[in-house]
Motif scaffolding. Structure first.
Motif, PDB file in Angstrom:
ATOM      1  N   ALA A 145     -12.372  37.900 -24.039  1.00  0.00           N
ATOM      2  CA  ALA A 145     -12.136  36.791 -24.972  1.00  0.00           C
ATOM      3  C   ALA A 145     -13.440  36.198 -25.492  1.00  0.00           C
ATOM      4  N   GLY A 146     -14.569  36.607 -24.905  1.00  0.00           N
ATOM      5  CA  GLY A 146     -15.866  36.105 -25.348  1.00  0.00           C
ATOM      6  C   GLY A 146     -16.179  34.688 -24.906  1.00  0.00           C
ATOM      7  N   ASP A 147     -15.484  34.210 -23.873  1.00  0.00           N
ATOM      8  CA  ASP A 147     -15.691  32.846 -23.375  1.00  0.00           C
ATOM      9  C   ASP A 147     -16.744  32.879 -22.271  1.00  0.00           C
ATOM     10  N   LEU A 148     -18.014  32.747 -22.632  1.00  0.00           N
ATOM     11  CA  LEU A 148     -19.094  32.875 -21.659  1.00  0.00           C
ATOM     12  C   LEU A 148     -19.082  31.760 -20.613  1.00  0.00           C
ATOM     13  N   SER A 149     -18.683  30.564 -21.014  1.00  0.00           N
ATOM     14  CA  SER A 149     -18.609  29.459 -20.068  1.00  0.00           C
ATOM     15  C   SER A 149     -17.596  29.774 -18.962  1.00  0.00           C
ATOM     16  N   ALA A 150     -16.440  30.312 -19.353  1.00  0.00           N
ATOM     17  CA  ALA A 150     -15.409  30.668 -18.371  1.00  0.00           C
ATOM     18  C   ALA A 150     -15.837  31.862 -17.529  1.00  0.00           C
ATOM     19  N   VAL A 151     -16.545  32.805 -18.154  1.00  0.00           N
ATOM     20  CA  VAL A 151     -17.057  33.961 -17.409  1.00  0.00           C
ATOM     21  C   VAL A 151     -18.007  33.490 -16.317  1.00  0.00           C
ATOM     22  N   ALA A 152     -18.909  32.572 -16.669  1.00  0.00           N
ATOM     23  CA  ALA A 152     -19.874  32.051 -15.699  1.00  0.00           C
ATOM     24  C   ALA A 152     -19.165  31.317 -14.563  1.00  0.00           C
ATOM     25  N   ARG A 201     -26.355  24.306 -11.410  1.00  0.00           N
ATOM     26  CA  ARG A 201     -27.461  25.171 -11.821  1.00  0.00           C
ATOM     27  C   ARG A 201     -26.975  26.595 -12.074  1.00  0.00           C
ATOM     28  N   GLN A 202     -26.085  27.091 -11.199  1.00  0.00           N
ATOM     29  CA  GLN A 202     -25.553  28.443 -11.375  1.00  0.00           C
ATOM     30  C   GLN A 202     -24.799  28.583 -12.697  1.00  0.00           C
ATOM     31  N   LEU A 203     -23.955  27.605 -13.000  1.00  0.00           N
ATOM     32  CA  LEU A 203     -23.160  27.678 -14.222  1.00  0.00           C
ATOM     33  C   LEU A 203     -24.036  27.660 -15.457  1.00  0.00           C
ATOM     34  N   ARG A 204     -25.004  26.739 -15.476  1.00  0.00           N
ATOM     35  CA  ARG A 204     -25.880  26.619 -16.635  1.00  0.00           C
ATOM     36  C   ARG A 204     -26.737  27.872 -16.818  1.00  0.00           C
ATOM     37  N   MET A 205     -27.278  28.367 -15.714  1.00  0.00           N
ATOM     38  CA  MET A 205     -28.106  29.560 -15.779  1.00  0.00           C
ATOM     39  C   MET A 205     -27.289  30.797 -16.146  1.00  0.00           C
ATOM     40  N   GLY A 206     -26.050  30.841 -15.654  1.00  0.00           N
ATOM     41  CA  GLY A 206     -25.195  31.985 -15.952  1.00  0.00           C
ATOM     42  C   GLY A 206     -24.935  32.122 -17.437  1.00  0.00           C
ATOM     43  N   VAL A 207     -24.615  31.009 -18.092  1.00  0.00           N
ATOM     44  CA  VAL A 207     -24.372  31.034 -19.535  1.00  0.00           C
ATOM     45  C   VAL A 207     -25.653  31.410 -20.279  1.00  0.00           C
ATOM     46  N   ALA A 208     -26.786  30.831 -19.849  1.00  0.00           N
ATOM     47  CA  ALA A 208     -28.062  31.122 -20.504  1.00  0.00           C
ATOM     48  C   ALA A 208     -28.406  32.602 -20.403  1.00  0.00           C
ATOM     49  N   MET A 209     -28.199  33.184 -19.226  1.00  0.00           N
ATOM     50  CA  MET A 209     -28.501  34.603 -19.016  1.00  0.00           C
ATOM     51  C   MET A 209     -27.635  35.493 -19.903  1.00  0.00           C
ATOM     52  N   MET A 210     -26.358  35.166 -19.967  1.00  0.00           N
ATOM     53  CA  MET A 210     -25.446  36.010 -20.745  1.00  0.00           C
ATOM     54  C   MET A 210     -25.700  35.887 -22.244  1.00  0.00           C
ATOM     55  N   GLU A 261      -8.393  38.996  -7.844  1.00  0.00           N
ATOM     56  CA  GLU A 261      -7.871  38.115  -8.889  1.00  0.00           C
ATOM     57  C   GLU A 261      -9.012  37.554  -9.739  1.00  0.00           C
ATOM     58  N   LEU A 262     -10.088  37.133  -9.088  1.00  0.00           N
ATOM     59  CA  LEU A 262     -11.225  36.568  -9.811  1.00  0.00           C
ATOM     60  C   LEU A 262     -11.926  37.637 -10.661  1.00  0.00           C
ATOM     61  N   LEU A 263     -11.988  38.856 -10.139  1.00  0.00           N
ATOM     62  CA  LEU A 263     -12.591  39.951 -10.897  1.00  0.00           C
ATOM     63  C   LEU A 263     -11.766  40.251 -12.144  1.00  0.00           C
ATOM     64  N   ASP A 264     -10.447  40.282 -11.992  1.00  0.00           N
ATOM     65  CA  ASP A 264      -9.562  40.524 -13.142  1.00  0.00           C
ATOM     66  C   ASP A 264      -9.689  39.391 -14.169  1.00  0.00           C
ATOM     67  N   GLU A 265      -9.781  38.156 -13.670  1.00  0.00           N
ATOM     68  CA  GLU A 265      -9.916  37.014 -14.579  1.00  0.00           C
ATOM     69  C   GLU A 265     -11.247  37.071 -15.321  1.00  0.00           C
ATOM     70  N   GLN A 266     -12.288  37.474 -14.619  1.00  0.00           N
ATOM     71  CA  GLN A 266     -13.600  37.576 -15.250  1.00  0.00           C
ATOM     72  C   GLN A 266     -13.573  38.597 -16.397  1.00  0.00           C
ATOM     73  N   LYS A 267     -12.878  39.705 -16.183  1.00  0.00           N
ATOM     74  CA  LYS A 267     -12.749  40.718 -17.233  1.00  0.00           C
ATOM     75  C   LYS A 267     -12.025  40.145 -18.451  1.00  0.00           C
ATOM     76  N   GLN A 268     -10.948  39.398 -18.192  1.00  0.00           N
ATOM     77  CA  GLN A 268     -10.173  38.803 -19.285  1.00  0.00           C
ATOM     78  C   GLN A 268     -11.006  37.793 -20.065  1.00  0.00           C
ATOM     79  N   ARG A 269     -11.756  36.953 -19.354  1.00  0.00           N
ATOM     80  CA  ARG A 269     -12.606  35.956 -20.014  1.00  0.00           C
ATOM     81  C   ARG A 269     -13.693  36.637 -20.832  1.00  0.00           C
ATOM     82  N   ALA A 270     -14.228  37.731 -20.308  1.00  0.00           N
ATOM     83  CA  ALA A 270     -15.269  38.459 -21.020  1.00  0.00           C
ATOM     84  C   ALA A 270     -14.719  39.067 -22.309  1.00  0.00           C
TER      85      ALA A 270
END
Length: 220
Positions: free
Chosen positions: A126-133, A162-171, A115-124
């Protein structure tokens, strides 16, 4: 018998609203490292007085997201390469252990990860990097939680911001990492479905190792 009066839902305290506003802005990088925030601007943005703004800023300074400068404002602290390296190192220690412990993976875990993998694809898409992270982080946290070690889960939860902030920065810096992260998550899930503990641990090691390489400027 007369019905009891309906109690209106309480709105979060002013300081809490300011805290959430600033923290979310820092985590999704609307307020990037090096940005100077002033009490007046924040008070106006949230619609409160300066007193709750000061209270929220003090709390955020304790959490290490900002640095207060009297009569000037609050400076959003940038994420350093050393901090990212430390987080990745900690994640490797926790997540390799956790993914092995999660095997054999219960059906509920496999279903939730899918479910989380499918949601991550949908967020990606949509271009919502915060939600993807956020979804990316949930995928890994779910595995850690199913390792059955409460102390380890609490330690991992301390890395959340830290993970969320770094995740958005990386993407933002490496847009192609979005698709690669999804592919690597699918590989981890595939190994869990197969009951391959060592294979899953190797996938986690490679996945997090690529984040470490990005920090070192060795992106591939």
């Amino acid at each position: 018998m007369p019905s009891a009066p309906v109690t209106p839902s309480r709105q979060p305290a002013a300081a809490d609203r300011v805290y959430v506003h600033i923290k979310q802005g820092v985590l999704d990088r609307r307020y990037k490292g090096g940005t100077l925030l002033t009490e007046g601007e924040l008070a106006q943005a949230v619609g409160v007085s300066r007193t709750p703004v000061r209270e929220a800023l003090l709390k955020l300074e304790v959490e290490g997201l900002i640095k207060l400068y009297p009569k000037k404002g609050a400076l959003v602290l940038a994420v350093s390469a050393q901090e990212i390296a430390d987080v990745v190192e900690t994640r490797l220690l926790v997540e390799e252990f956790a993914v092995r412990k999660a095997v054999p993976a219960p059906a509920a875990l496999l279903l939730r990860l899918q479910e989380l993998l499918d949601e991550q694809k949908q967020r990606a898409e949509a271009g919502d990097l915060s939600a993807v992270a956020a979804t990316d982080r949930c995928f890994h946290a779910e595995i850690v939680r199913h390792a059955g070690n409460e102390i380890l889960s609490k330690l991992y939860d301390q890395l959340r911001d830290r993970q969320l902030r770094m995740g958005v920065a990386m993407m933002q810096a490496q847009p192609d990492r979005v698709a690669k992260n999804i592919t690597e998550h699918a590989e981890i899930l595939g190994r869990l479905k197969q009951g391959d503990a060592e294979g899953a641990a190797e996938c986690v090691r490679l996945h997090l190792g690529r984040v470490r390489d990005l920090v070192r400027g060795e992106a591939r």
